[in-house]
Design a protein around this motif. Structure first.
Motif, PDB file in Angstrom:
ATOM      1  N   GLU A  27      27.814  29.659 -18.923  1.00 42.96           N
ATOM      2  CA  GLU A  27      26.702  29.510 -17.989  1.00 42.96           C
ATOM      3  C   GLU A  27      26.503  30.739 -17.107  1.00 42.96           C
ATOM      4  N   THR A  28      27.599  31.329 -16.622  1.00 45.16           N
ATOM      5  CA  THR A  28      27.452  32.514 -15.771  1.00 45.16           C
ATOM      6  C   THR A  28      26.861  33.679 -16.564  1.00 45.16           C
ATOM      7  N   ASN A  29      27.303  33.855 -17.806  1.00 40.79           N
ATOM      8  CA  ASN A  29      26.736  34.905 -18.650  1.00 40.79           C
ATOM      9  C   ASN A  29      25.266  34.631 -18.924  1.00 40.79           C
ATOM     10  N   PHE A  30      24.944  33.378 -19.143  1.00 39.58           N
ATOM     11  CA  PHE A  30      23.550  33.026 -19.409  1.00 39.58           C
ATOM     12  C   PHE A  30      22.673  33.375 -18.203  1.00 39.58           C
ATOM     13  N   LYS A  31      23.167  33.092 -17.003  1.00 42.60           N
ATOM     14  CA  LYS A  31      22.401  33.438 -15.801  1.00 42.60           C
ATOM     15  C   LYS A  31      22.163  34.943 -15.723  1.00 42.60           C
ATOM     16  N   ASN A  32      23.174  35.721 -16.086  1.00 42.60           N
ATOM     17  CA  ASN A  32      23.019  37.176 -16.100  1.00 42.60           C
ATOM     18  C   ASN A  32      22.021  37.617 -17.166  1.00 42.60           C
ATOM     19  N   TYR A  33      22.078  36.996 -18.355  1.00 47.12           N
ATOM     20  CA  TYR A  33      21.105  37.290 -19.409  1.00 47.12           C
ATOM     21  C   TYR A  33      19.694  37.011 -18.889  1.00 47.12           C
ATOM     22  N   HIS A  34      19.535  35.845 -18.276  1.00 50.55           N
ATOM     23  CA  HIS A  34      18.228  35.426 -17.777  1.00 50.55           C
ATOM     24  C   HIS A  34      17.704  36.421 -16.740  1.00 50.55           C
ATOM     25  N   ARG A  35      18.571  36.846 -15.847  1.00 55.42           N
ATOM     26  CA  ARG A  35      18.194  37.799 -14.806  1.00 55.42           C
ATOM     27  C   ARG A  35      17.749  39.132 -15.425  1.00 55.42           C
ATOM     28  N   VAL A  36      18.498  39.609 -16.408  1.00 54.39           N
ATOM     29  CA  VAL A  36      18.154  40.863 -17.084  1.00 54.39           C
ATOM     30  C   VAL A  36      16.811  40.739 -17.785  1.00 54.39           C
ATOM     31  N   VAL A  37      16.597  39.615 -18.471  1.00 56.44           N
ATOM     32  CA  VAL A  37      15.339  39.408 -19.193  1.00 56.44           C
ATOM     33  C   VAL A  37      14.168  39.377 -18.213  1.00 56.44           C
ATOM     34  N   LYS A  38      14.290  38.606 -17.144  1.00 58.90           N
ATOM     35  CA  LYS A  38      13.188  38.444 -16.186  1.00 58.90           C
ATOM     36  C   LYS A  38      12.922  39.709 -15.364  1.00 58.90           C
ATOM     37  N   ASN A  39      13.996  40.418 -14.980  1.00 58.40           N
ATOM     38  CA  ASN A  39      13.821  41.541 -14.054  1.00 58.40           C
ATOM     39  C   ASN A  39      13.712  42.905 -14.716  1.00 58.40           C
ATOM     40  N   LYS A  40      14.204  43.047 -15.927  1.00 61.46           N
ATOM     41  CA  LYS A  40      14.213  44.372 -16.560  1.00 61.46           C
ATOM     42  C   LYS A  40      13.441  44.417 -17.879  1.00 61.46           C
ATOM     43  N   ILE A  41      13.712  43.489 -18.767  1.00 59.99           N
ATOM     44  CA  ILE A  41      13.136  43.578 -20.108  1.00 59.99           C
ATOM     45  C   ILE A  41      11.660  43.177 -20.116  1.00 59.99           C
ATOM     46  N   ILE A  42      11.344  41.999 -19.616  1.00 59.75           N
ATOM     47  CA  ILE A  42       9.950  41.530 -19.662  1.00 59.75           C
ATOM     48  C   ILE A  42       8.997  42.433 -18.869  1.00 59.75           C
ATOM     49  N   PRO A  43       9.354  42.862 -17.654  1.00 61.61           N
ATOM     50  CA  PRO A  43       8.407  43.716 -16.935  1.00 61.61           C
ATOM     51  C   PRO A  43       8.056  45.019 -17.669  1.00 61.61           C
ATOM     52  N   LEU A  44       8.999  45.572 -18.420  1.00 60.83           N
ATOM     53  CA  LEU A  44       8.752  46.858 -19.065  1.00 60.83           C
ATOM     54  C   LEU A  44       8.349  46.752 -20.542  1.00 60.83           C
ATOM     55  N   GLU A  52       5.145  45.562 -33.125  1.00 62.16           N
ATOM     56  CA  GLU A  52       4.641  46.859 -32.655  1.00 62.16           C
ATOM     57  C   GLU A  52       5.721  47.690 -31.961  1.00 62.16           C
ATOM     58  N   ILE A  53       6.852  47.082 -31.661  1.00 57.43           N
ATOM     59  CA  ILE A  53       7.905  47.804 -30.937  1.00 57.43           C
ATOM     60  C   ILE A  53       8.568  48.812 -31.873  1.00 57.43           C
ATOM     61  N   LYS A  54       8.595  50.043 -31.438  1.00 57.12           N
ATOM     62  CA  LYS A  54       9.176  51.146 -32.199  1.00 57.12           C
ATOM     63  C   LYS A  54      10.365  51.712 -31.425  1.00 57.12           C
ATOM     64  N   PRO A  55      11.241  52.437 -32.107  1.00 57.58           N
ATOM     65  CA  PRO A  55      12.372  53.053 -31.405  1.00 57.58           C
ATOM     66  C   PRO A  55      11.940  53.910 -30.208  1.00 57.58           C
ATOM     67  N   ALA A  56      10.795  54.575 -30.305  1.00 59.00           N
ATOM     68  CA  ALA A  56      10.317  55.402 -29.192  1.00 59.00           C
ATOM     69  C   ALA A  56      10.061  54.562 -27.940  1.00 59.00           C
ATOM     70  N   HIS A  57       9.561  53.338 -28.125  1.00 60.08           N
ATOM     71  CA  HIS A  57       9.341  52.453 -26.974  1.00 60.08           C
ATOM     72  C   HIS A  57      10.666  52.143 -26.281  1.00 60.08           C
ATOM     73  N   ILE A  58      11.689  51.935 -27.078  1.00 68.53           N
ATOM     74  CA  ILE A  58      13.009  51.603 -26.527  1.00 68.53           C
ATOM     75  C   ILE A  58      13.600  52.822 -25.818  1.00 68.53           C
ATOM     76  N   GLU A  59      13.391  54.012 -26.393  1.00 70.25           N
ATOM     77  CA  GLU A  59      13.865  55.249 -25.741  1.00 70.25           C
ATOM     78  C   GLU A  59      13.200  55.405 -24.376  1.00 70.25           C
ATOM     79  N   HIS A  60      11.895  55.146 -24.286  1.00 70.89           N
ATOM     80  CA  HIS A  60      11.186  55.220 -22.998  1.00 70.89           C
ATOM     81  C   HIS A  60      11.712  54.161 -22.033  1.00 70.89           C
ATOM     82  N   PHE A  61      11.973  52.977 -22.546  1.00 73.90           N
ATOM     83  CA  PHE A  61      12.529  51.887 -21.752  1.00 73.90           C
ATOM     84  C   PHE A  61      13.861  52.316 -21.137  1.00 73.90           C
TER      85      PHE A  61
END
Length: 167
Positions: A27-44, A52-61
């Motif tokens: 559960e604690t790891n899941f909360k951290n996953y959720h936080r990363v997804v909501k605060n870092k991955i989804i916004p960017l 459509e996601i290419k390696p270049a998009h990930i490099e920019h991320f």
């Protein structure tokens, strides 16, 4: 699983969190996953379609995360979460290959620790004996001579001490 190749990353990763990650990690790891997804991955990256996601998009991320001042170790963690969700997208046949496979994530460097000499430890404890409250001196002494971490020290109780056995 639906064969829709127009699935947004935001939709997919939330589904992955709910169907896979929630059942795979504690559960604690899941909360951290959720936080990363909501605060870092989804916004960017959330607005991209999976196909459509290419390696270049990930490099920019990754570059944006570094520009935010995040540590390489934390970026490696974010990358691992994103990678796991994209691997499941491949398994679910939403994409043919994982675009993160061709991206080199910065590897977190271990911190180099500076340790005190025996003389420095004794000098610190002598000063602490007179400058701080006795309880702090006891905590400092225990920490320095056992190597206990802060949480372990704070969890100590007198009933756990056995003076006869020296433990």
């Amino acid at each position: 699983m639906q064969q829709n190749r127009n699935v947004l990353l935001s939709s997919h990763i939330e589904k992955w969190l709910d169907l896979i990650a929630k059942r795979k990690v504690k559960e604690t790891n899941f909360k951290n996953y959720h936080r990363v997804v909501k605060n870092k991955i989804i916004p960017l990256l959330g607005h991209f379609k999976l196909n459509e996601i290419k390696p270049a998009h990930i490099e920019h991320f990754i570059a944006k995360l570094l520009d935010e001042g995040l540590s390489e170790r934390y970026i490696e963690y974010i990358f691992a979460v994103l990678y796991g969700s994209m691997e499941k997208a491949v398994d679910w046949e939403l994409i043919n290959k994982n675009p993160l496979d061709k991206v080199k994530v910065p590897r977190g460097r271990r911190r180099k620790y500076v340790t005190w000499t025996r003389e420095e430890v004794n000098k610190f404890l002598n000063v602490a004996k007179f400058v701080t409250a006795p309880v702090y001196h006891a905590i400092f002494t225990t920490a320095l001579y056992t190597g206990m971490r802060r949480g372990e020290l704070l969890g100590l109780k007198w009933e756990g001490v056995d003076f006869d056995a020296g433990t």
